[in-house]
Design a protein around this motif. Structure first.
Motif, short mmCIF file in Angstrom:
data_model
loop_
_atom_site.label_atom_id
_atom_site.label_comp_id
_atom_site.label_asym_id
_atom_site.label_seq_id
_atom_site.Cartn_x
_atom_site.Cartn_y
_atom_site.Cartn_z
N UNK A 449 0.81 -1.22 0.00
CA UNK A 449 0.00 0.00 0.00
C UNK A 449 0.84 1.27 0.00
N UNK A 450 2.07 1.22 0.54
CA UNK A 450 2.89 2.41 0.68
C UNK A 450 4.33 2.10 0.27
N UNK A 611 15.86 6.23 -1.05
CA UNK A 611 16.10 7.64 -1.34
C UNK A 611 14.78 8.39 -1.53
N UNK A 612 13.82 7.73 -2.19
CA UNK A 612 12.51 8.34 -2.41
C UNK A 612 11.78 8.59 -1.09
N UNK A 613 11.84 7.59 -0.20
CA UNK A 613 11.20 7.74 1.11
C UNK A 613 11.84 8.88 1.89
N UNK A 614 13.18 8.98 1.79
CA UNK A 614 13.90 10.05 2.51
C UNK A 614 13.48 11.42 1.99
N UNK A 615 13.27 11.54 0.68
CA UNK A 615 12.87 12.83 0.11
C UNK A 615 11.47 13.22 0.56
N UNK A 616 10.63 12.24 0.82
CA UNK A 616 9.25 12.53 1.20
C UNK A 616 9.11 12.93 2.66
N UNK A 617 10.18 12.72 3.43
CA UNK A 617 10.09 13.04 4.86
C UNK A 617 10.16 14.54 5.10
#
Length: 617
Positions: A449-450, A611-617
């Protein structure tokens, strides 16, 4: 018994919602009703009579029979009788083995298993002449006999056993080796199983068996992981003398057998049993070892940073990632997940797998004394396979269910080849299991889902693949070191420990640190005891499936038919024949690179996702 997965860490059952479920236990009545079933003794007596009758009709007469008036047809009829007898013997032994695996510490089961083993060994000793005598028949005579369809049916089996011809000994020596097996390697196998099952590991005031202790190594709480690792190291260390004795004895036993038979390399007998060339295995090993920096070293350096440092202790190797999205998976959901994934590939595959649930062919709960890890046992073609799990409700347990059901589907399909030709070499035995696991993983990944959930799944799959490919080749390297050194003399426990740490450091890389106690972790690996050099079959199967799945992703219609034809072939075809329809060739060095590149690509995907998750934080 066909062993599959090593015990893999998951979690402590005391914390598991899954433990509150009623999990399925297998129904062995397709074999026998109970250890007291009169049918067991009747079948053993019938087998003894049939073996004596076969010996009377065939011993010393096979070549003359093949040359006689009824020729190939009469020879084929004898093979058919021999096959029926093997099925009957296998049925009795399968029941005893499965019953024993349910609780290896129960004295009654231990006695029953030992008594049955002795009786079956005695009967089968009288049958050793059959294959040995076949191998003394002139090749041209057998080849001419294949003109008869009845004998041509057994061509794959006859061709297969004649590969053993250069290594067989005179009949009396073969009989001696066979009869003494129950007081030689089989006895040491049982000692290992019973010792492991009887060990208790003190963790946080509890005395745990090995399975739940290993499961703690994937607990979210680092203190629990450390406590479990230290308990494992301490108890293994306290008992290392007996494990060293078992290892020394079995390595020497194998060396004696190999020397008498004329095998040149310490793993050649396994390669022969697997019907795979030494050069193919060497190419696999070299390819994986060369890829250590790109695979395990790279991933564990990445994971160490996620865990908060440049390095991490060995007990964190299979730990959940910080912030990992995890949850308990009820058994009913695990069942639905696997069957859905199988069904998306082929309704036929799901229908076969569903029988394991509907007809009680699965034993899932964790119980004291139960064999650790998981396996699928084919039993015999006249019955059906059984699956043993230690289900504790994590995603990894769902993947193990998918893995073992893949074995089960393969065994059901191959069963039509009969008792002599259904068994598959270990290198190909992992094909369906790893493919089923990949189908299930891809299904889970699609439903994530995420990005965080996807990251957790991807990391878990990479770790499983590293455990299957890198770790198993390291195990193979460890076995080679131990068996080679044992030829020079008996090994101290310290010497074995040093070999273990050497291959672990080389394969896992600088990001993993090994504290006191880890040097003994070789002691619990059952494959070293039951099936020397088995472990490279995991890497063979995983790389093969990676390549096969890549073909599936771009294949036109018809892939499923080719896939089922491969499984239905059982042991009747060489790996070259089985892979040819897919355009694959395991003797080509590029084949292994293709399989390893799949793991490398997934690590790259994980880095990009992180890296994508880090950018979304």
């Amino acid at each position: 018994m066909s062993r599959s997965r090593l015990p893999l860490p998951a979690f402590h059952p005391a914390d598991a919602g899954a433990a509150a479920e009623t999990l399925p236990e297998w129904d062995l009545s397709a074999l026998y009703a109970s250890p007291d079933d009169p049918a067991i003794e009747r079948d053993i007596d019938a087998a003894a009579k049939a073996a004596s009758d076969l010996a009377g009709r065939a011993k010393g007469k096979l070549e003359a029979l093949l040359k006689g008036p009824e020729g190939a047809a009469a020879f084929a009829a004898l093979i058919a009788d021999y096959e029926k007898l093997q099925d009957l013997l296998g049925k009795v032994m399968s029941y005893a083995g499965l019953l024993y695996s349910g609780d290896t510490t129960d004295p009654q089961r231990m006695k029953f298993y030992g008594d049955v083993q002795e009786k079956i060994t005695a009967i089968s000793s009288g049958l050793l002449f059959f294959e040995l005598e076949i191998n003394r028949i002139d090749d041209g005579l057998i080849e001419a006999g294949f003109a008869d369809p009845a004998l041509a049916h057994y061509r794959p089996w006859l061709t297969d056993i004649r590969l053993d011809k250069p290594y067989q000994l005179e009949d009396r020596v073969e009989e001696l080796f066979h009869e003494k097996s129950i007081t030689a390697y089989s006895a040491w196998n049982r000692l290992f199983d019973e010792t492991i099952a009887g060990l208790r590991f003190p963790v946080d005031g509890e005395e745990l068996a090995i399975e739940p202790t290993l499961h703690l190594l994937q607990e979210a709480d680092p203190a629990k992981r450390k406590a479990a690792a230290e308990a494992l190291g301490k108890v293994f260390g306290d008992n290392i003398g007996i494990f060293a004795r078992i290892t020394n004895t079995l390595a020497k036993d194998k060396e004696i057998s190999d020397r008498w038979r004329g095998f040149k390399d310490i793993a050649d007998s396994r390669h022969l049993a697997n019907r795979v060339e030494r050069e193919v295995v060497d190419a696999l090993v070299e390819a994986v070892q060369a890829a250590y920096p790109r695979l395990s070293h790279r991933y564990y350096q990445l994971k160490a940073r996620w865990m908060g440092g440049e390095t991490m202790p060995y007990w964190d190797r299979n730990a959940p990632l910080p912030g990992a999205v995890t949850r308990q998976v009820p058994w009913v959901e695990a069942k639905a997940t696997v069957l859905d994934a199988y069904g998306r590939f082929s309704p036929r595959m799901a229908d076969i797998a569903r029988r394991f649930f509907d007809e009680q062919w699965i034993d899932a709960p964790v119980r004291p004394g139960k064999s650790p890890g998981a396996f699928a046992h084919p039993t015999v073609p006249s019955a059906h396979p059984y699956v043993l799990l230690n289900y504790l409700g994590r995603t990894r347990d769902v993947m193990t269910l998918a893995h073992e059901l893949g074995h089960g589907v393969h065994q059901v399909l191959a069963g039509r080849q009969g008792a002599l030709m259904a068994p598959t070499p270990l290198t190909l035995a992992e094909t369906a299991s790893v493919f089923g696991e990949m189908l299930t993983f891809q299904s889970l990944l699609r439903s994530a889902a995420t990005p965080a959930e996807k990251r957790t799944l991807l990391a878990s799959k990479i770790e499983d693949m590293l455990n299957t490919v890198v770790r198993q080749i390291a195990f193979y390297s460890f076995e080679r070191k131990v068996h080679a050194a044992r030829r020079e003399g008996e090994l101290t426990a310290d010497r074995i420990n040093e070999a273990w740490l050497s291959v672990q450091g080389e394969s896992l890389g600088p990001a993993i640190t090994f504290g006191p106690g880890y040097e003994t972790f070789w002691a619990y690996i059952p494959h070293f005891i039951h099936s020397p050099f088995y472990v490279y079959a995991y890497a063979f199967g995983d790389c093969l499936v990676n390549s096969l799945y890549a073909v599936f992703e771009t294949a036109e219609a018809g892939f499923q038919d080719k896939y089922f034809a491969m499984l239905e072939a059982g042991g009747t075809k060489h790996h070259k024949e089985l892979l040819q329809p897919f355009g694959l060739d395991a003797s080509d060095p590029a084949f292994w690179q293709m399989g390893l590149s799949v793991i490398e690509r997934m690590i790259g995907e994980l880095e990009a996702l992180d890296a994508e998750i880090a950018r979304q934080r």
